[in-house]
Design a protein around this motif. Structure first.
Motif, PDB file in Angstrom:
ATOM      1  N   TYR A 125       0.833  -1.206   0.000  1.00 39.11           N
ATOM      2  CA  TYR A 125       0.000   0.000   0.000  1.00 39.11           C
ATOM      3  C   TYR A 125       0.872   1.262   0.000  1.00 39.11           C
ATOM      4  CZ  TYR A 125      -3.318   3.575   1.493  1.00 39.11           C
ATOM      5  OH  TYR A 125      -4.072   4.710   1.575  1.00 39.11           O
ATOM      6  N   VAL A 126       1.915   1.287   0.858  1.00 39.52           N
ATOM      7  CA  VAL A 126       2.809   2.449   0.911  1.00 39.52           C
ATOM      8  C   VAL A 126       3.511   2.625  -0.435  1.00 39.52           C
ATOM      9  CG1 VAL A 126       4.895   3.378   1.994  1.00 39.52           C
ATOM     10  CG2 VAL A 126       3.121   2.297   3.399  1.00 39.52           C
ATOM     11  N   TRP A 127       3.952   1.505  -1.007  1.00 39.53           N
ATOM     12  CA  TRP A 127       4.646   1.579  -2.298  1.00 39.53           C
ATOM     13  C   TRP A 127       3.725   2.158  -3.371  1.00 39.53           C
ATOM     14  CZ3 TRP A 127       3.557  -1.097  -6.892  1.00 39.53           C
ATOM     15  CH2 TRP A 127       4.523  -0.971  -7.890  1.00 39.53           C
ATOM     16  N   GLN A 167       1.282   4.258  -2.935  1.00 40.57           N
ATOM     17  CA  GLN A 167       1.084   5.688  -2.737  1.00 40.57           C
ATOM     18  C   GLN A 167       2.244   6.497  -3.317  1.00 40.57           C
ATOM     19  OE1 GLN A 167      -1.994   6.476  -1.734  1.00 40.57           O
ATOM     20  NE2 GLN A 167      -2.111   4.218  -1.696  1.00 40.57           N
ATOM     21  N   HIS A 227      -6.193   7.814   3.558  1.00 40.44           N
ATOM     22  CA  HIS A 227      -5.341   6.772   4.150  1.00 40.44           C
ATOM     23  C   HIS A 227      -5.926   6.185   5.449  1.00 40.44           C
ATOM     24  CE1 HIS A 227      -2.347   7.914   1.247  1.00 40.44           C
ATOM     25  NE2 HIS A 227      -2.225   9.149   1.755  1.00 40.44           N
TER      26      HIS A 227
END
Length: 316
Positions: A23-25, A27, A56
């Motif tokens: 998920y972070v990647w 974004q 988020h």
């Protein structure tokens, strides 16, 4: 302090962490793409207006829900101190061949078994109870426990053998009492021995030595005599008289400040333990809190879903 009873299940957190990393990647990937997108006016029409950091929050709640549910599979627990009664009663039952005499209906051993089981059913459930059988030697069949069913089962399974080691029964019972853990309490636990027999010692240490040892340990021995002077048994084809030795059993009880009975009733046997006193220790026991983690996971899932519906009109 939280600890996990099945810690290997914490490996289920790995897919959750992988999903969070993905998920972070994603974004960062979107941000880099937005920087390369030159038509800013068109980009504004595509992106939800004013959503900002809120986009988020629901995803974070969803990931935290998965983490809580993964941790729940490892059976989280907290240590709690449980009060533990240390008071102990040892039953010692004579299984010598003379106990098969039928001068007491239906037989001495069966009458002793029934009396023992009646005693067990009346004993307060908080007390420890153990069982010793004795013939030529004495054996601990059930170490001191609060599991009454184990004692009842062992009483029903008694088998007869040669000789009578009355003194050894007392010494073995005293050894079993010493195994009761202190659990933080001071001194030995208050204890009693209830010895059921028909009589004459033929093996092992003397009854006098046993009485001295019980007196030194401050453990009264109450005795119950089974049988009559007319008792007869058949051993190896030979008929033998087996009168009951009331005198020895009575002296053992008196020397240790116990009680002596003949065919005692259940109400009379309550005298054995009603003045025994109490000794409370504490044992640390794990108490599962899996439901707490599952409940937190449920609340996080509901919160994430509500926020997602409110802000984006869709579920995460």
């Amino acid at each position: 302090m939280i600890r996990f009873l099945d810690p290997w299940w914490l490996l289920t957190l790995l897919p959750v962490l992988a999903m969070a990393g993905f998920y972070v990647w994603r974004q960062f990937r979107k941000r880099q793409y937005a920087m390369r997108f030159t038509n800013v006016d068109l980009l504004r029409t595509l992106a939800p207006k004013g959503l900002g950091w809120r986009r988020h929050v629901s995803a974070g709640a969803f990931l935290l829900m998965l983490g809580a549910l993964s941790a729940a599979t490892a059976r989280p627990s907290v240590d709690t101190e449980e009060p533990l009664e240390r008071a102990t009663v040892m039953l010692a039952i004579d299984v010598s061949l003379s106990m098969q005499a039928e001068d007491v209906e239906p037989s001495r051993i069966e009458a002793a078994q029934e009396a023992a089981k009646s005693f067990v059913s009346e004993l307060p459930p908080t007390y420890n109870l153990g069982l010793v059988s004795f013939a030529k030697a004495a054996n601990v069949l059930v170490a001191p426990t609060k599991d009454r069913s184990a004692v009842i089962s062992a009483i029903d399974g008694l088998t007869l053998a040669e000789a009578t080691a009355t003194g050894e029964a007392v010494f073995t019972s005293l050894d079993a009492i010493r195994t009761v853990p202190s659990d933080g309490a001071d001194g030995a636990p208050p204890a009693r021995i209830v010895l059921l027999s028909d009589g004459y010692r033929t093996s092992g240490r003397s009854i006098e030595d046993a009485a001295a040892a019980a007196g030194q340990a401050n453990v009264p021995v109450s005795t119950i005599a089974f049988g009559t002077d007319a008792g007869v048994v058949n051993i190896r084809g030979s008929s033998q008289r087996v009168p009951v030795d009331r005198l020895s059993l009575q002296e053992l009880a008196e020397q240790t400040k116990g009680y002596f009975y003949e065919a005692a009733s259940v109400s009379e046997l309550k005298q054995v333990y009603e003045d025994m006193g109490s000794s409370i220790g504490h044992r640390t026991e794990p108490r599962e809190v899996t439901q707490w983690y599952a409940a937190v996971g449920l609340l996080l899932g509901l919160a994430g879903a509500a926020m997602s519906l409110l802000w984006t009109s869709r579920l995460p």
